[in-house]
Design a protein around this motif. Structure first.
Motif, mmCIF file in Angstrom:
data_model
loop_
_atom_site.group_PDB
_atom_site.id
_atom_site.type_symbol
_atom_site.label_atom_id
_atom_site.label_comp_id
_atom_site.label_asym_id
_atom_site.label_seq_id
_atom_site.Cartn_x
_atom_site.Cartn_y
_atom_site.Cartn_z
ATOM 1 N N TRP A 81 -4.684 -7.312 -0.705
ATOM 2 C CA TRP A 81 -5.652 -8.362 -0.854
ATOM 3 C C TRP A 81 -5.080 -9.442 -1.642
ATOM 4 C CZ3 TRP A 81 -10.268 -8.436 -4.467
ATOM 5 C CH2 TRP A 81 -11.122 -9.600 -4.140
ATOM 6 N N LEU A 82 -4.874 -9.159 -2.735
ATOM 7 C CA LEU A 82 -4.136 -10.243 -3.720
ATOM 8 C C LEU A 82 -2.800 -10.600 -3.847
ATOM 9 C CD1 LEU A 82 -6.139 -8.780 -7.025
ATOM 10 C CD2 LEU A 82 -6.885 -10.763 -5.360
ATOM 11 N N GLY A 83 -1.920 -9.594 -3.352
ATOM 12 C CA GLY A 83 -0.672 -9.905 -3.067
ATOM 13 C C GLY A 83 0.177 -9.105 -4.246
ATOM 14 N N SER A 84 1.499 -8.711 -4.158
ATOM 15 C CA SER A 84 2.251 -8.165 -5.152
ATOM 16 C C SER A 84 2.254 -8.725 -6.438
ATOM 17 C CB SER A 84 3.603 -7.712 -4.655
ATOM 18 O OG SER A 84 3.419 -6.765 -3.564
ATOM 19 N N LYS A 85 2.459 -10.446 -6.357
ATOM 20 C CA LYS A 85 2.808 -11.075 -7.664
ATOM 21 C C LYS A 85 1.550 -10.645 -8.470
ATOM 22 C CE LYS A 85 3.736 -15.481 -9.560
ATOM 23 N NZ LYS A 85 4.023 -16.822 -8.950
ATOM 24 N N VAL A 86 0.390 -11.088 -8.009
ATOM 25 C CA VAL A 86 -0.734 -11.028 -8.751
ATOM 26 C C VAL A 86 -1.181 -9.449 -9.480
ATOM 27 C CG1 VAL A 86 -3.340 -11.020 -8.757
ATOM 28 C CG2 VAL A 86 -2.021 -12.686 -7.472
ATOM 29 N N ARG B 59 0.810 -1.150 0.058
ATOM 30 C CA ARG B 59 0.037 -0.053 -0.191
ATOM 31 C C ARG B 59 0.988 1.492 0.018
ATOM 32 N NH1 ARG B 59 -4.151 1.973 4.483
ATOM 33 N NH2 ARG B 59 -2.658 0.804 5.953
ATOM 34 N N LEU B 60 2.028 1.331 0.880
ATOM 35 C CA LEU B 60 2.845 2.476 0.759
ATOM 36 C C LEU B 60 3.398 2.881 -0.495
ATOM 37 C CD1 LEU B 60 4.526 4.576 2.304
ATOM 38 C CD2 LEU B 60 6.126 2.819 2.657
ATOM 39 N N SER B 61 3.830 1.458 -1.134
ATOM 40 C CA SER B 61 4.660 1.653 -2.457
ATOM 41 C C SER B 61 3.785 2.257 -3.481
ATOM 42 C CB SER B 61 5.304 0.201 -2.701
ATOM 43 O OG SER B 61 6.323 0.264 -3.947
ATOM 44 N N ASN B 62 2.412 1.789 -3.494
ATOM 45 C CA ASN B 62 1.459 2.197 -4.699
ATOM 46 C C ASN B 62 1.018 3.733 -4.182
ATOM 47 O OD1 ASN B 62 0.696 0.389 -6.804
ATOM 48 N ND2 ASN B 62 1.109 -1.155 -4.943
ATOM 49 N N ALA B 63 0.904 3.956 -2.758
ATOM 50 C CA ALA B 63 0.480 5.300 -2.694
ATOM 51 C C ALA B 63 1.252 6.261 -3.074
ATOM 52 C CB ALA B 63 -0.052 5.236 -1.120
ATOM 53 N N PHE C 126 0.817 0.873 -15.956
ATOM 54 C CA PHE C 126 2.539 1.249 -15.750
ATOM 55 C C PHE C 126 2.923 1.716 -14.385
ATOM 56 C CE2 PHE C 126 1.758 5.425 -17.718
ATOM 57 C CZ PHE C 126 2.467 6.238 -16.924
ATOM 58 N N GLY C 127 2.115 2.151 -13.395
ATOM 59 C CA GLY C 127 2.364 2.477 -12.282
ATOM 60 C C GLY C 127 2.393 1.413 -11.318
ATOM 61 N N PRO C 128 1.159 0.620 -11.278
ATOM 62 C CA PRO C 128 1.328 -0.649 -10.175
ATOM 63 C C PRO C 128 2.244 -1.689 -10.693
ATOM 64 C CG PRO C 128 -1.045 -0.149 -10.818
ATOM 65 C CD PRO C 128 0.183 0.881 -11.689
ATOM 66 N N ALA D 292 -4.444 -0.197 -6.800
ATOM 67 C CA ALA D 292 -3.446 -1.340 -6.823
ATOM 68 C C ALA D 292 -2.983 -1.290 -5.263
ATOM 69 C CB ALA D 292 -2.177 -1.196 -7.715
ATOM 70 N N GLY D 293 -2.958 -0.061 -4.638
ATOM 71 C CA GLY D 293 -2.491 -0.169 -3.457
ATOM 72 C C GLY D 293 -3.282 -1.081 -2.351
ATOM 73 N N TYR D 294 -4.600 -0.882 -2.699
ATOM 74 C CA TYR D 294 -5.488 -1.980 -1.626
ATOM 75 C C TYR D 294 -5.457 -3.315 -2.127
ATOM 76 C CZ TYR D 294 -7.077 2.429 0.594
ATOM 77 O OH TYR D 294 -7.010 3.333 1.304
ATOM 78 N N LEU D 295 -5.660 -3.328 -3.685
ATOM 79 C CA LEU D 295 -5.579 -4.816 -4.218
ATOM 80 C C LEU D 295 -4.241 -5.376 -3.804
ATOM 81 C CD1 LEU D 295 -7.168 -4.211 -7.693
ATOM 82 C CD2 LEU D 295 -8.387 -5.078 -5.539
ATOM 83 N N ASP D 296 -3.239 -4.861 -3.787
ATOM 84 C CA ASP D 296 -1.962 -5.442 -3.461
ATOM 85 C C ASP D 296 -1.861 -6.159 -2.145
ATOM 86 O OD1 ASP D 296 0.865 -5.595 -2.203
ATOM 87 O OD2 ASP D 296 1.198 -4.973 -4.174
#
Length: 462
Positions: A317-322, A151-155, A381-383, A311-315
């Motif tokens: 929930w789903l994980g960075s790989k997904v 979440r921090l990285s995507n934010a 391209f951000g996520p 993506a910060g929230y989905l990361d």
């Protein structure tokens, strides 16, 4: 977002202002990539600095290739030295001086002037920007627990795109005038009397990005905690080089991390190519001026901000790989759409388009189709980059963050000269920038296929 003690390797509690200070580094750094590299100065370099756009596009690609090689060679060395010297901020300050000075020098890149000088200054600015990112990224695991890293990285990435978009809006709304009318997109005369005929509307982006960077890296210096000072510089260099050799040997045992880094090395080549060459490709094909390129960039950045925060929230929930897999799939589809579009057609002619220009911005159907594909690029391209960063941060310890983020930078640059080199060779051989852009799909799809069997986190046994 405040760090908590969750494991023996968890960071100490960090105040919110320290976390925001770190996030503002992305806000400070992004305008260089947005208005200088991608949407304003880069397309100006290709379309207006010389009389030969194809040759200029090859030169721009070669500039990126040289920068990538230097970054690839030195990033892991600097990351290992940083682990031994401790503090990251002095390194960021050192490279900030070089970056800011180089960006100011881009003002001299007037039409007809020797291209070697802006090429040199872009190389210096690019490597300084990337080296600073290595040190900044290696600070991230000290700020929050691993559950919050995505979440921090995507934010932070989304905040960066917001900063880049604000600068881009300022450029196209108040500085970039239409050469025919002398008015900006808002119908105003260009501030400071900038002359679009001599490229002043594009050249000013270098100094603007420099001032913005200087102002907004200050919160990180004032509020974000740094690692304790370690060895003196000389001892840190010797110890860091020894540590780097040990780390490269260690990757033979840590196969999951090695597999992730190899996959990223390949797909990041394609991502870098899309970011560096996408705007210049559109400028060459549709003859877009600064205003059109700027509006296109604003559209992509609005979508990118939304994509990063989602993506910060989905990361979590789903994980960075997904998130990386989803983003790469979108980029493959988008790049295919971009290269398949030209005046009067898309999908390589399977879908014919009207060639009538309705007037105004993006007046042809092909331009509208190009923007539609660009929306997918903006969304992904951000996520793909932010979740890759959190993927690694979840896979290493605090003590090894510097050296592994140095190798991470290496993996993002080690073969990135291949993407731009393939583009240059294919464009030169065929005379078609479209075929040059097609080579990027190989890197995006190849990296995606390699990533699929990689464990998550990467240090977990399969």
């Amino acid at each position: 977002m405040v760090a908590t003690e969750i494991t023996d390797d968890a960071p100490a509690k960090v105040p919110a202002r320290g976390i925001w200070g770190w996030m503002f580094f992305d806000w400070a750094a992004q305008p260089f990539f947005t208005v200088v590299t991608t949407f304003i100065f880069g397309p100006y370099f290709v379309a207006r600095l010389t009389a030969d756009p194809v040759s200029a596009q090859t030169t721009w690609s070669n500039m990126a290739t040289i920068s990538s090689v230097i970054i690839a060679v030195l990033s892991p060395v600097l990351g290992s030295i940083a682990d031994q010297s401790g503090a990251r901020k002095p390194w960021i300050a050192f490279f900030a001086v070089i970056k800011i000075a180089s960006l100011f020098c881009l003002w001299g890149a007037a039409p007809g002037s020797p291209v070697i000088y802006p090429v040199i200054f872009m190389i210096l600015a690019s490597i300084s920007a990337e080296f600073s990112i290595v040190f900044n990224d290696s600070m991230m695991p000290r700020l929050v627990g691993k559950d919050d890293i995505g979440r921090l990285s995507n934010a932070a990435w989304g905040l960066g795109y917001l900063g880049g978009m604000i600068v881009l809006i300022f450029v196209v709304g108040f500085l970039a005038a239409n050469p025919a009318t002398g008015k900006t997109l808002l119908g105003l005369p260009a501030l400071f009397g900038l002359d679009p005929h001599t490229g002043e509307d594009a050249r000013i982006t270098g100094p603007i990005a420099a001032v913005w960077y200087f102002l907004f890296i200050l919160p990180m210096f004032f509020f974000t905690p740094d690692a304790a000072r370690g060895l003196p510089l000389g001892a840190a260099v010797r110890s860091g080089l020894d540590e780097l050799r040990a780390t490269l040997g260690e990757l033979k045992r840590r196969r999951g991390i090695a597999h992730f880094l190899i996959a990223r090395m390949i797909y990041q080549d394609g991502v870098n190519g899309v970011l560096i060459l996408g705007g210049t490709f559109a400028a060459g094909m549709f003859h877009w001026a600064t205003i059109e390129i700027g509006i296109y960039g604003i559209i992509l950045n609005v979508i990118a901000i939304f994509g990063c925060f989602l993506a910060g929230y989905l990361d979590r929930w789903l994980g960075s790989k997904v998130m990386v897999i989803i983003s790469l799939s979108m980029l493959v589809v988008a790049t295919f759409g971009i290269i398949s579009t030209g005046p009067g057609f898309t999908l390589f002619g399977l879908v014919p388009l009207s060639t009538v220009d309705s007037g105004g911005l993006f007046g042809t159907a092909a331009e509208k189709a190009y923007i539609a594909y660009g929306l997918l690029v903006g969304l992904a391209f951000g996520p793909v980059q932010a979740s890759s960063r959190s993927y690694l941060a979840r896979s290493v310890s605090l003590a090894e963050a510097g050296r592994y983020f140095g190798i991470y930078a290496l993996s993002g640059r080690a073969t990135s000269f291949m993407a731009t080199l393939f583009f240059s060779l294919m464009t030169y051989w065929s005379g078609s920038a479209r075929l040059g852009m097609a080579t990027l799909i190989v890197f995006l799809a190849g990296g995606l296929l390699l990533l699929l069997p990689t464990p998550y986190p990467a240090d977990r046994a399969k």
